[in-house]
Enzyme design. Structure first.
Site, PDB file in Angstrom:
ATOM      1  CG  HIS A   2      -5.272  -6.124  -0.407  1.00 24.33           C
ATOM      2  ND1 HIS A   2      -6.475  -6.207   0.234  1.00 24.33           N
ATOM      3  CD2 HIS A   2      -5.378  -6.923  -1.500  1.00 24.33           C
ATOM      4  CE1 HIS A   2      -7.280  -7.014  -0.461  1.00 24.33           C
ATOM      5  NE2 HIS A   2      -6.637  -7.457  -1.512  1.00 24.33           N
ATOM      6  NE  ARG A  19      -6.636 -12.202   5.718  1.00 26.46           N
ATOM      7  CZ  ARG A  19      -6.807 -11.023   5.093  1.00 26.46           C
ATOM      8  NH1 ARG A  19      -6.722 -10.939   3.776  1.00 26.46           N
ATOM      9  NH2 ARG A  19      -7.049  -9.943   5.772  1.00 26.46           N
ATOM     10  CE1 TYR A  71      -9.327  -3.134   0.082  1.00 29.41           C
ATOM     11  CE2 TYR A  71      -8.324  -1.307  -1.083  1.00 29.41           C
ATOM     12  CZ  TYR A  71      -8.222  -2.411  -0.252  1.00 29.41           C
ATOM     13  OH  TYR A  71      -6.984  -2.791   0.240  1.00 29.41           O
ATOM     14  CG  ASN A  84      -3.757  -2.186   6.765  1.00 31.46           C
ATOM     15  OD1 ASN A  84      -3.649  -1.819   5.596  1.00 31.46           O
ATOM     16  ND2 ASN A  84      -4.765  -2.923   7.190  1.00 31.46           N
ATOM     17  CB  THR A 127      -7.252  -5.630   9.802  1.00 30.91           C
ATOM     18  OG1 THR A 127      -7.737  -6.809   9.156  1.00 30.91           O
ATOM     19  CG2 THR A 127      -7.605  -4.414   8.974  1.00 30.91           C
ATOM     20  CD  GLU A 145      -8.707  -8.843  -3.995  1.00 33.85           C
ATOM     21  OE1 GLU A 145      -9.620  -8.511  -3.218  1.00 33.85           O
ATOM     22  OE2 GLU A 145      -7.594  -9.221  -3.584  1.00 33.85           O
ATOM     23  CE  LYS A 170      -3.991  -2.214   2.227  1.00 31.42           C
ATOM     24  NZ  LYS A 170      -5.012  -2.109   3.307  1.00 31.42           N
ATOM     25  CG  PHE A 230     -13.349   1.455   6.746  1.00 28.42           C
ATOM     26  CD1 PHE A 230     -12.854   0.821   5.618  1.00 28.42           C
ATOM     27  CD2 PHE A 230     -13.997   0.689   7.707  1.00 28.42           C
ATOM     28  CE1 PHE A 230     -12.998  -0.538   5.428  1.00 28.42           C
ATOM     29  CE2 PHE A 230     -14.148  -0.684   7.528  1.00 28.42           C
ATOM     30  CZ  PHE A 230     -13.640  -1.297   6.387  1.00 28.42           C
TER      31      PHE A 230
HETATM   32  P1  ATP Z   1      -6.993  -5.992   3.215  1.00 26.11           P
HETATM   33  O1  ATP Z   1      -8.297  -6.367   2.554  1.00 26.11           O
HETATM   34  O2  ATP Z   1      -6.495  -4.611   2.828  1.00 26.11           O
HETATM   35  O3  ATP Z   1      -5.957  -7.057   3.097  1.00 26.11           O
HETATM   36  P2  ATP Z   1      -8.028  -6.876   5.685  1.00 26.11           P
HETATM   37  O4  ATP Z   1      -8.617  -7.996   4.904  1.00 26.11           O
HETATM   38  O5  ATP Z   1      -7.131  -7.219   6.823  1.00 26.11           O
HETATM   39  O6  ATP Z   1      -7.252  -5.868   4.759  1.00 26.11           O
HETATM   40  P3  ATP Z   1     -10.614  -5.645   5.579  1.00 26.11           P
HETATM   41  O7  ATP Z   1     -11.632  -5.870   6.623  1.00 26.11           O
HETATM   42  O8  ATP Z   1     -10.752  -6.345   4.272  1.00 26.11           O
HETATM   43  O9  ATP Z   1      -9.186  -5.951   6.233  1.00 26.11           O
HETATM   44  O10 ATP Z   1     -10.518  -4.075   5.336  1.00 26.11           O
HETATM   45  C1  ATP Z   1      -9.896  -3.586   4.161  1.00 26.11           C
HETATM   46  C2  ATP Z   1      -9.029  -2.420   4.503  1.00 26.11           C
HETATM   47  O11 ATP Z   1      -9.856  -1.353   4.944  1.00 26.11           O
HETATM   48  C3  ATP Z   1      -8.044  -2.637   5.659  1.00 26.11           C
HETATM   49  O12 ATP Z   1      -6.843  -3.215   5.264  1.00 26.11           O
HETATM   50  C4  ATP Z   1      -7.830  -1.217   6.128  1.00 26.11           C
HETATM   51  O13 ATP Z   1      -6.858  -0.556   5.306  1.00 26.11           O
HETATM   52  C5  ATP Z   1      -9.180  -0.589   5.918  1.00 26.11           C
HETATM   53  N1  ATP Z   1      -9.940  -0.624   7.169  1.00 26.11           N
HETATM   54  C6  ATP Z   1     -10.533  -1.687   7.751  1.00 26.11           C
HETATM   55  N2  ATP Z   1     -11.130  -1.365   8.905  1.00 26.11           N
HETATM   56  C7  ATP Z   1     -10.916  -0.033   9.055  1.00 26.11           C
HETATM   57  C8  ATP Z   1     -11.277   0.916  10.035  1.00 26.11           C
HETATM   58  N3  ATP Z   1     -11.987   0.573  11.120  1.00 26.11           N
HETATM   59  N4  ATP Z   1     -10.867   2.207   9.855  1.00 26.11           N
HETATM   60  C9  ATP Z   1     -10.155   2.580   8.773  1.00 26.11           C
HETATM   61  N5  ATP Z   1      -9.783   1.719   7.805  1.00 26.11           N
HETATM   62  C10 ATP Z   1     -10.147   0.441   7.937  1.00 26.11           C
HETATM   63 MG    MG Z   2      -9.780  -7.764   3.143  1.00 31.04          MG
END
Ligand code: ATP
Ligand code: MG
Length: 131
Positions: free
Chosen positions: A109, A79, A43, A106, A85, A120, A3, A51
């Site tokens: 992804h 993962r 997304y 974070n 996350t 994706e 990211k 968010f």
């Molecule tokens: P990713 O899909 O990016 O690998 P993830 O699967 O761990 O992350 P998801 O629940 O899919 O988490 O959320 C997608 C992304 O949205 C997260 O990686 C983070 O960047 C953002 N995100 C998730 N929760 C929050 C939150 N509470 N506040 C701000 N951003 C968030």
């Molecule tokens: Mg995710």
């Protein structure tokens, strides 16, 4: 994906080294800056989440590295490698523990299923770009 925060912090090399050492094979890779509209499409599953605006703004705030990775149990093993996350809850030695600053920014992804990994991967790469 690596990211924009991790790219800005100069962590592309460190993260790719961890990915290699964890046994993933690179099938495709590119460095690019996506638009807000492209981030919204990527997304789309999170469209209703509070968010979504912040996330898509951030993901289009600078260049990223997109990649397709291959390994047995790739989704769950990746993962494990990236960690929770929220980096505050990520295990020691994970990419997010080492390189992520917050739940929003974070570092990486990872796809959440084989089906979404295929969707994706095809979002970023044509068949000719996958080896
Ligand atoms: P990713 O899909 O990016 O690998 P993830 O699967 O761990 O992350 P998801 O629940 O899919 O988490 O959320 C997608 C992304 O949205 C997260 O990686 C983070 O960047 C953002 N995100 C998730 N929760 C929050 C939150 N509470 N506040 C701000 N951003 C968030
Ligand atoms: Mg995710």
């Amino acid at each position: 994906m690596i990211k924009p925060d991790a790219v800005r912090a100069g962590n592309i090399g460190n993260i790719l080294q961890m990915v290699n050492q964890a046994g993933f094979r690179i099938v495709a890779m590119k460095y690019l800056h996506i638009t807000k509209t492209q981030a919204e499409k990527f997304y789309e599953v999170h469209k209703e989440r509070p968010f979504y605006g912040e996330l898509t703004e951030f993901m289009s705030s600078g260049p990223i590295v997109a990649a397709i990775l291959e390994k047995d149990n790739a989704v769950s093993d990746f993962r494990k490698l990236i960690g929770a996350t929220n980096p505050a809850q990520a295990e020691e030695g994970t990419i997010r523990k080492l390189y992520a600053a917050s739940v929003g920014e974070n570092a990486v992804h990872g796809s959440d299923s084989d089906e979404n990994a295929a969707i994706e991967g095809n979002f970023f790469f044509s068949g000719l770009e996958q080896f």
